[in-house]
Design a protein around this motif. Structure first.
Motif, PDB file in Angstrom:
ATOM      1  N   ARG A   8       0.841  -1.206   0.000  1.00  0.00           N
ATOM      2  CA  ARG A   8       0.000   0.000   0.000  1.00  0.00           C
ATOM      3  C   ARG A   8       0.877   1.259   0.000  1.00  0.00           C
ATOM      4  O   ARG A   8       1.844   1.356   0.740  1.00  0.00           O
ATOM      5  N   GLU A 115       2.748   7.998   4.739  1.00  0.00           N
ATOM      6  CA  GLU A 115       1.622   8.918   4.693  1.00  0.00           C
ATOM      7  C   GLU A 115       0.374   8.174   4.235  1.00  0.00           C
ATOM      8  O   GLU A 115       0.446   7.061   3.703  1.00  0.00           O
ATOM      9  N   ARG A 116      -0.772   8.827   4.403  1.00  0.00           N
ATOM     10  CA  ARG A 116      -2.014   8.231   3.898  1.00  0.00           C
ATOM     11  C   ARG A 116      -2.027   8.369   2.385  1.00  0.00           C
ATOM     12  O   ARG A 116      -2.027   9.473   1.856  1.00  0.00           O
ATOM     13  N   PRO A 117      -2.044   7.243   1.652  1.00  0.00           N
ATOM     14  CA  PRO A 117      -1.978   7.323   0.190  1.00  0.00           C
ATOM     15  C   PRO A 117      -3.202   8.033  -0.388  1.00  0.00           C
ATOM     16  O   PRO A 117      -4.328   7.821   0.054  1.00  0.00           O
ATOM     17  N   GLN A 118      -2.969   8.893  -1.355  1.00  0.00           N
ATOM     18  CA  GLN A 118      -4.031   9.553  -2.096  1.00  0.00           C
ATOM     19  C   GLN A 118      -3.448  10.027  -3.417  1.00  0.00           C
ATOM     20  O   GLN A 118      -2.281   9.766  -3.704  1.00  0.00           O
ATOM     21  N   ALA A 119      -4.250  10.704  -4.232  1.00  0.00           N
ATOM     22  CA  ALA A 119      -3.798  11.106  -5.560  1.00  0.00           C
ATOM     23  C   ALA A 119      -2.510  11.917  -5.463  1.00  0.00           C
ATOM     24  O   ALA A 119      -2.453  12.938  -4.788  1.00  0.00           O
ATOM     25  N   ARG A 121       0.181  11.209  -3.937  1.00  0.00           N
ATOM     26  CA  ARG A 121       0.953  11.024  -2.688  1.00  0.00           C
ATOM     27  C   ARG A 121       1.172   9.532  -2.470  1.00  0.00           C
ATOM     28  O   ARG A 121       0.221   8.761  -2.361  1.00  0.00           O
ATOM     29  N   TYR A 122       2.437   9.150  -2.413  1.00  0.00           N
ATOM     30  CA  TYR A 122       2.804   7.751  -2.231  1.00  0.00           C
ATOM     31  C   TYR A 122       3.747   7.612  -1.041  1.00  0.00           C
ATOM     32  O   TYR A 122       4.349   8.585  -0.589  1.00  0.00           O
ATOM     33  N   SER A 274      -6.312  18.305  -4.070  1.00  0.00           N
ATOM     34  CA  SER A 274      -6.094  18.975  -2.786  1.00  0.00           C
ATOM     35  C   SER A 274      -4.621  19.017  -2.405  1.00  0.00           C
ATOM     36  O   SER A 274      -4.173  19.939  -1.732  1.00  0.00           O
ATOM     37  N   GLN A 275      -3.855  18.008  -2.816  1.00  0.00           N
ATOM     38  CA  GLN A 275      -2.412  18.025  -2.567  1.00  0.00           C
ATOM     39  C   GLN A 275      -1.760  18.802  -3.710  1.00  0.00           C
ATOM     40  O   GLN A 275      -1.137  18.250  -4.602  1.00  0.00           O
TER      41      GLN A 275
END
Length: 419
Positions: A8, A115-119, A121-122, A274-275
């Motif tokens: 993940r 970190e919490r993965p999101q668009a 952000r890995y 948002s990032q």
């Protein structure tokens, strides 16, 4: 279904994305070297104290995001969460200040943060950055900002906003810190992170994603800057204006690392959601000394490769990626395999300028030949691979000293003499 999946927060890179990253790397290296920046490669892991000391113990990176482990001798190590600390460590260790009075360096490589993965952000991500050591003047700050902007502009990423701020120095920041403590102490029901940071590092409250709506009329660093810091920041702005570089002064911009002094900046793009920060950096005049070196004023930036490519999705960058012309080598008779194999190898090596003799482009790639495949299946494979030309070795033609070259788009073919 695959038995194993990528962990993940990580991702596999292949196909067009791999080509895009390769092109981004090439573009960035050209820009870095044009500005006389030289590459430094550092290890993927370092002594954990290098990061806790430089980044700051009260930062999210150190408190929550570092991958820390012990080796077999019990030494505590961390996968690098950012590139500046490692580069400065290398700069001090190898006494590069003696070789490079004005040190300009760049780096490219993998970084790791839990970190919490999101668009965009890995947990393992690619980052490249530049560091300018030894110049205390505002022009170094502006050169670093323009360097980052030039890389993005080369990718046609122009719909960005540059946010800048000043965090002051050891003389004026304590005044700002106390004002923040007084202000935030009066706010009820702060989140747990804010309560903890209020004691350790109140500047970090300005970056809180939970309580930010509660913060109105927050004291600003601009009110507290000493004359030297104020003058430095005004000169940075004047130089940016002199080269028509648009920016906004953002009082809440503090960055997530403790080593910054004076100028900090972020380049933001709406294309990544948002990032939205695709590039960020700032001045760190005390870090080299804090890590054991001389007092070397410095400034730098880093950009996240995956985020930059997200911002480049609609700029035409991907459409302009270098494309190779595939030449497929086909066999009508297995007896000719060794001849076809030799021809393919000569094409790959461009032996005796064979590509020019057959009017093939220099950017060709070669596939085949394949044994024990029907001619029909070979042409199907050539189509599936996107071949622009197929070179066919047939018994009758070869005995007459010729091969067949077929254009896969027009379906026209011609016999060409091997001599």
């Amino acid at each position: 279904m695959a038995q194993y999946k990528a962990p993940r927060g990580t991702h596999d890179i292949y196909g067009q994305m791999a080509l895009a990253l390769e092109e981004l790397d090439k573009i960035s290296r050209n820009v870095f070297r044009k500005h006389n920046f030289k590459e430094i490669k550092t290890p993927m892991f370092e002594d954990v104290s290098l990061f806790t000391r430089s980044i700051g113990e009260a930062t999210d990176i150190v408190e929550k995001e570092m991958y820390v482990f012990e080796d077999r001798k019990g030494r505590k190590l961390a996968l690098r969460p950012e590139g500046t600390a490692s580069l400065v460590r290398a700069y001090i260790e190898h006494r590069l200040d003696m070789e490079e009075p004005i040190g300009k360096f760049f780096y490219c490589g993998d970084m790791f943060r839990y970190e919490r993965p999101q668009a965009g952000r890995y947990r393992e991500f690619l980052q490249m950055g530049a560091e300018y050591l030894g110049n205390p003047n505002p022009n170094a700050d502006v050169e670093i900002i323009l360097l980052a902007k030039e890389i993005l502009s080369t990718l046609n990423i122009t719909d960005v906003v540059i946010h800048i701020n000043s965090l002051g120095c050891a003389n004026c920041r304590p005044i700002f810190r106390q004002k923040l403590v007084d202000y935030f102490s009066s706010i009820q029901n702060l989140c747990e992170d804010c309560k903890r940071r209020l004691e350790k590092n109140p500047l970090r409250l300005l970056d809180c994603k939970i309580d930010s709506q509660k913060f109105q009329n927050v004291p600003t660093m601009q009110e507290c800057l000493c004359d030297d810091c104020k003058n430095h920041f005004e000169q940075v702005q004047a130089l940016l204006k002199s080269v028509d570089c648009k920016y906004v002064v953002d009082d809440k911009l503090v960055r997530g690392l403790d080593y910054y002094t004076r100028t900090v900046f972020e380049v933001r793009s709406n294309a990544v959601g948002s990032q939205d920060a695709i590039c960020a950096g700032g001045r760190y005049d005390n870090l080299v000394k804090e890590l054991g070196g001389q007092q070397i004023p410095s400034v730098g930036f880093a950009l996240g490769s995956e985020r930059v490519l997200m911002a480049a999705q609609n700029t035409g960058f991907f459409d302009k990626l270098p494309k190779n012309e595939l030449v497929f080598i086909a066999l009508a008779d297995n007896e000719l395999f060794s001849e076809a194999f030799k021809f393919a190898n000569n094409l790959i090596l461009n032996k005796d300028n064979i590509r020019q003799k057959f009017n093939f482009q220099n950017n060709i790639v070669v596939e085949g030949p394949f044994l024990n495949k029907s001619l029909k299946s070979q042409f199907k494979l050539a189509d599936k691979l996107g071949a622009s030309k197929t070179v066919l070795f047939g018994k009758t033609e070869f005995d007459n000293g010729k091969i067949i070259v077929k254009d896969m788009k027009t379906q026209q073919q011609q016999e060409i003499s091997l001599s």
